[in-house]
Every structure is written in C-alpha cells, then in structure tokens.
Design a protein around this motif. Structure first.
Motif, short mmCIF file in Angstrom:
data_model
loop_
_atom_site.label_atom_id
_atom_site.label_comp_id
_atom_site.label_asym_id
_atom_site.label_seq_id
_atom_site.Cartn_x
_atom_site.Cartn_y
_atom_site.Cartn_z
N LEU A 380 0.87 -1.18 0.00
CA LEU A 380 0.00 0.00 0.00
C LEU A 380 0.91 1.23 0.00
CD1 LEU A 380 -2.72 -1.13 2.58
CD2 LEU A 380 -2.87 -1.12 0.09
N PRO A 381 1.02 1.92 -1.14
CA PRO A 381 2.03 2.98 -1.27
C PRO A 381 1.91 4.09 -0.23
CG PRO A 381 1.09 2.42 -3.40
CD PRO A 381 0.27 1.72 -2.36
N LYS A 382 0.69 4.55 0.05
CA LYS A 382 0.57 5.65 1.01
C LYS A 382 1.02 5.23 2.40
CE LYS A 382 -2.65 9.18 2.66
NZ LYS A 382 -4.04 9.66 2.66
N THR A 406 0.73 12.61 1.05
CA THR A 406 -0.59 12.80 0.47
C THR A 406 -0.85 11.69 -0.55
OG1 THR A 406 0.26 14.22 -1.30
CG2 THR A 406 -0.47 15.31 0.72
N GLY A 407 -2.07 11.68 -1.10
CA GLY A 407 -2.39 10.76 -2.17
C GLY A 407 -3.32 9.66 -1.73
N SER A 408 -3.48 8.67 -2.58
CA SER A 408 -4.39 7.56 -2.35
C SER A 408 -3.61 6.26 -2.22
CB SER A 408 -5.40 7.45 -3.50
OG SER A 408 -4.71 7.25 -4.73
N SER A 441 3.88 11.68 -2.27
CA SER A 441 2.51 11.44 -2.73
C SER A 441 2.45 10.19 -3.58
CB SER A 441 1.99 12.64 -3.54
OG SER A 441 2.78 12.83 -4.71
N SER A 442 1.24 9.64 -3.68
CA SER A 442 1.00 8.47 -4.52
C SER A 442 -0.37 8.63 -5.17
CB SER A 442 1.06 7.17 -3.70
OG SER A 442 0.00 7.13 -2.75
#
Length: 538
Positions: A380-382, A406-408, A441-442
C-alpha cells in the motif's frame, strides 16, 4: 520548434516506395509521350504522303486534263462549273472524304516566279490581280465557297521557291453549314496548256493552284482516345506500381525489421541474447552477423567489468572493515591526544563511507548481472510513504524541514524493502539539497503502454536542478555539485541504484525540475496482479 510540429521522419520503406513510384512515373510519362508522338507523326505523315503522292496526281489528271486539242481551256470552265458538270461530279464521287480547291491563274509559273522578284509595290498590285482572277476561276469540293483557302504572301512566296512548287499546310477549313475543322492541306502549282497557240508554233501555258486536303479531326479524335487510354493505363500502372513497390519493399525489409526488433530488446540484462540471422545472403544477413559479433564482444567486456567490480568489492570489504574496527578500538581503549583522536575519527568515518561505497558497488554489480532478487508482495504505497516519513522525521527536524504525505492507497505488487530504499534515497537527496518542505505522494496512473500502475512522487521546494544535469543524474558517480556531495558523503551511486531497482520492477523513474522552483522525482510502477488485494481493500 515544438516536437509535435516537427515533420515525421520518412522511413526507408517510404523512401523506396517513393523512389520506385517516381521512377516508374517518369518511365510511363516518357513512354506515353513517345507513343503519342510516334502515333501522331505516323498518322499525319501517312495523310501527307497520301495527299502528295497519290491523291494530288489523281485529282490533277481528272480535273485538269493535259490536252491542247480542246478548243476551250479547262481553266476557262472553272468559274462557271455547275453542280451537274461532269468534272465536278467525278471529283465528288471519286473523293468524297477530301477537300479540294482548284484556282486558275492568268500567268504561267515562270511569270509568277518573276513577279515575286519585283518590287514590293508591284508584287502587291500583281498579287491582288492574280487573287481577283483566281476567285473567278475557282472550283471547290467539300469546301464552303464562301470560306475558301487563301494563301498569304509569305506562303505563296514559300510555294514558288519550293523545288517542286508544293507546300504543306495545317489550317482550319469549313464545309457548307459546318464548323471549321483542322485540315491537312497540300498545295501545288500545276502548269497546263492554255489551248492558245503562240507565233512560233508553241502553245501558251497557264498555271493553276490545286489544294487537296483531309480532315484531321478523326485523327485528332483517335489521338485523344489514345491519350485517354494512356492516361487510364498510366494511373492504373501508377497505383499498381506504388502498391507493388510498397509491398515488395516491406517484404525486402522484413528481415531488417526483425533484426531491429531483436536488437531493441537487448539491454544490459540481456546481452546474452542474439539477433536473428536471416538466410538472405545479402547485406541484411551480414549486418545481423556483425551485430551478433559485436554483442559477443560487449557481453565479454561487460562480464569482465562486472566480475572485476564484484571481486574488487569483496576483496576490499575485509581490509576496510579491519581499518574501521582498529580505529574504533583505538578510540575506545586508548587515550589518544586531541590531534590523534581527530585523525582516528576521520579514518573511521572514511572507512564507513568506503564500506557504503563498496556495498553500493556490489549491489550495482548484482543488478548488472541480472541477479537482483525481488520479494514481490502487496504494497500500500501511502502506508509505505507514511512509514518512510516517520523514519526520516528526525533527520528532517535536524535540518528544519517538514515532511508531508498525500495521495491515495492504490495497491501494487512490489518489493517493499527495495521500494523503501528508493524513496529514502530520493527524500535524503531533497533534504541534502536544502529543501524546507518535502511532499511524498501516490496516485493511480497509466503508463506509456496504457498499463495500470501507480506513480510515487517526491516533491521539494529546493533550489532545483538545471536542465543540462537532468539527463545525467542517473549516471554512476555523477554529482551536480561536486564539493557539496563529497562533504556530505555522497558517492553518486544512489540514483543509479534507485533506477536499477525501478527497472527490475518494470517501472520508470524521471525528474521534473525548474531552477529556483524545486524538484519532483516521479517513480511509476506497474500494479501487477493485484485483483485480489483490491477486492480485500474494497
């Protein structure tokens, strides 16, 4: 000029097709011109020969019999010929497709030639009188009497100066109630007895202009049909030749495309591969053989370099570890002076730096040899970026910098340890460059091949990087600022290792930077087989 506005390069296949199309077009045009020219010359030449060698003699014998026994000269009957006149009827019946005009002149040929040698005024007056008499002694067959053929002074002069008193003309003529049509006309002076005896027991002669013509419109129509046929054949041949040249050039270049495709797939990890050698027995086969020999040399050189790097790194690790250990021992167990302590500290620091360099070289050697092992698992990148931010938070606080995530969380399949190594290297570089704000971010992103993937970005507000450095940042041992990187312990291998890790994942890494505005490093990775993970997350 923007790249989109640049003209697309013409391929070899396109150039070959264009060359053969232009060549065949030129040959077809030349052939068409030659055929039409020869046909026109032959057709009109046959009409000229017929008028001069056959028809003229027949008409002159029929219309102007060479007899001095007739009390009335045949020329005297020309102007008064009626439609029922035997001569006129015979001409119409014998030559229905010809245009005939006969004009009786009041002088002989010798007198006419002498007339043309006179002064301009005398010649003009005499010619006017000759033409006036000719209009009274004119007989026409197939020609409108109100639109007869009239020779100009130059044409008459040319006729008289001709050795055989003959002249060929292409002029428009008109039959009664018809439009003018192009006509091939042969004109000749004929001399016949006048029936008037001279004092020396000779008979005076008179001259006549005999015009014999053939309508050229059927010939021109035939040439037009031939021209249309040649145009159709030309267009058809051009299309067929273009398609044929395109297909044949594609067939001829197919082995070359196979060699190109195979060569494009050969990289640092696949130097053992070889391009196919087509059995064409031409330059393409020779090129493929030369490429394979070059690949063999490159593979040998590359393998020797990799082996040297790996062996040297292994051999250097033991003495460097020993140096670092002895320096630490002396610092802990002895009582060195201040100068000695400073020297021992420098020795240990440089030994540790050299150990890191050796580890990096070993990692690059394994990557070059294709033995980099990846432990792929769902990531899960974030969440991973959050862990990295917490780990680097003390380093950021020490430099008065802030880290933001930040990001999803778009799940992907990757090696989390290797991916963490890449992101830590990028964030560390941003902090070393003096950034005060770093954002991790992702987000989901589609790759160049329209493949689902995830983009990880590290954005900072640092000084930025000049454009001339961007293409070289992933080169080994390359440093933008030589002195600063040395002071901070950088060896110029971190980004090279990061790219090797991203490449092993099948991804892509690149910089976006503007001097004075900051830098963004993007890492795109394919998602892999993550359907089950997506279902679990949902």
């Amino acid at each position: 000029m923007p790249a989109s506005a640049e003209a697309a390069p013409v391929t070899l296949r396109g150039r070959l097709t264009l060359f053969y199309t232009v060549l065949l077009t030129s040959l077809l045009l030349l052939l068409a011109v030659l055929v039409l020219g020869i046909m026109q010359t032959r057709l009109i030449g046959s009409i000229k020969d017929d008028l001069e060698k056959n028809t003229f003699g027949q008409i002159s014998r029929l219309a102007l019999p060479n007899s001095s026994l007739d009390p009335a000269s045949p020329l005297d009957r020309l102007g008064s010929a009626l439609p029922s006149d035997p001569t006129l009827s015979n001409l119409r019946q014998s030559f229905p497709n010809y245009r005939i005009q006969i004009e009786g002149l009041v002088t002989s040929i010798d007198d006419l030639q002498a007339l043309m040698q006179g002064s301009e005024e005398q010649r003009a007056e005499e010619l006017d009188f000759v033409r006036f008499v000719a209009t009274k002694k004119r007989l026409t067959v197939g020609i409108d009497p109100n639109a007869p053929i009239v020779l100009s002074d130059d044409q008459l002069s040319q006729l008289l100066s001709s050795p055989d008193q003959g002249l060929e003309l292409t002029i428009p003529t008109r039959a009664a109630f018809d439009d003018p049509v192009p006509t091939q006309v042969y004109v000749q002076l004929a001399e016949i007895p006048s029936g008037i005896a001279a004092g020396d027991n000779t008979v005076l002669t008179q001259s006549a202009l005999i015009y014999v013509g053939r309508n050229l419109q059927p010939t021109y129509d035939t040439l037009d049909r031939l021209r249309s046929l040649m145009l159709v054949l030309f267009i058809g041949g051009l299309i067929i030749s273009s398609v044929g040249a395109y297909l044949l050039s594609g067939q001829a270049l197919r082995p070359l495309r196979q060699v190109q495709k195979a060569a494009e797939q050969i990289g640092g990890q696949t130097l053992s591969a070889r391009v196919p050698e087509p059995d064409t027995r031409d330059e393409v086969q020779s090129l493929a053989q030369a490429l394979n020999r070059m690949l063999e040399r490159l593979e040998g050189s590359f393998e020797a370099q990799r082996r040297f790097t790996s062996d040297a790194s292994h051999e250097l690790r033991t003495p460097v570890t020993a140096i670092s250990g002895h320096a630490s021992y002396l610092l802990r167990r002895t009582n060195p002076t201040e100068g000695q302590r400073e020297s021992l500290t420098i020795i240990r620091s440089e030994a540790e730096r050299l150990t890191g360099l050796i580890s990096s070289l070993l990692e690059l050697a394994r990557s070059d040899g294709g033995v980099m092992q990846l432990r792929r698992q769902p990531v899960l990148p974030k969440l991973l970026l959050g862990d990295i931010a917490r780990e680097l938070q003390p380093l950021a606080q020490a430099q008065n910098a802030a880290l933001k995530v930040t990001g999803s969380d778009e799940a992907l399949e990757a090696d989390p340890d290797r991916l963490k190594q890449v992101i830590i290297n990028l964030v560390s570089n941003a902090l070393k460059a003096g950034a005060s704000h770093v954002e991790l971010s992702s987000r989901a992103d589609t790759g160049e091949q329209h493949e689902d993937g995830v983009r990880l970005s590290v954005t900072d507000d640092g000084p930025g990087i000049a454009p001339e450095h961007l293409e070289k940042l992933f080169d080994r041992f390359y440093r933008v600022e030589e002195s600063r990187s040395r002071d901070q312990g950088g060896a110029g291998l971190g980004l090279a290792i990061a790219r090797s890790i991203v490449d092993a994942h099948g991804g892509r890494i690149w910089f976006e930077s503007e001097v004075g505005r900051g830098t963004t490093v993007n890492v795109w990775l394919p998602r892999g087989r993550m359907e089950l993970v997506d279902d679990d997350v949902a």
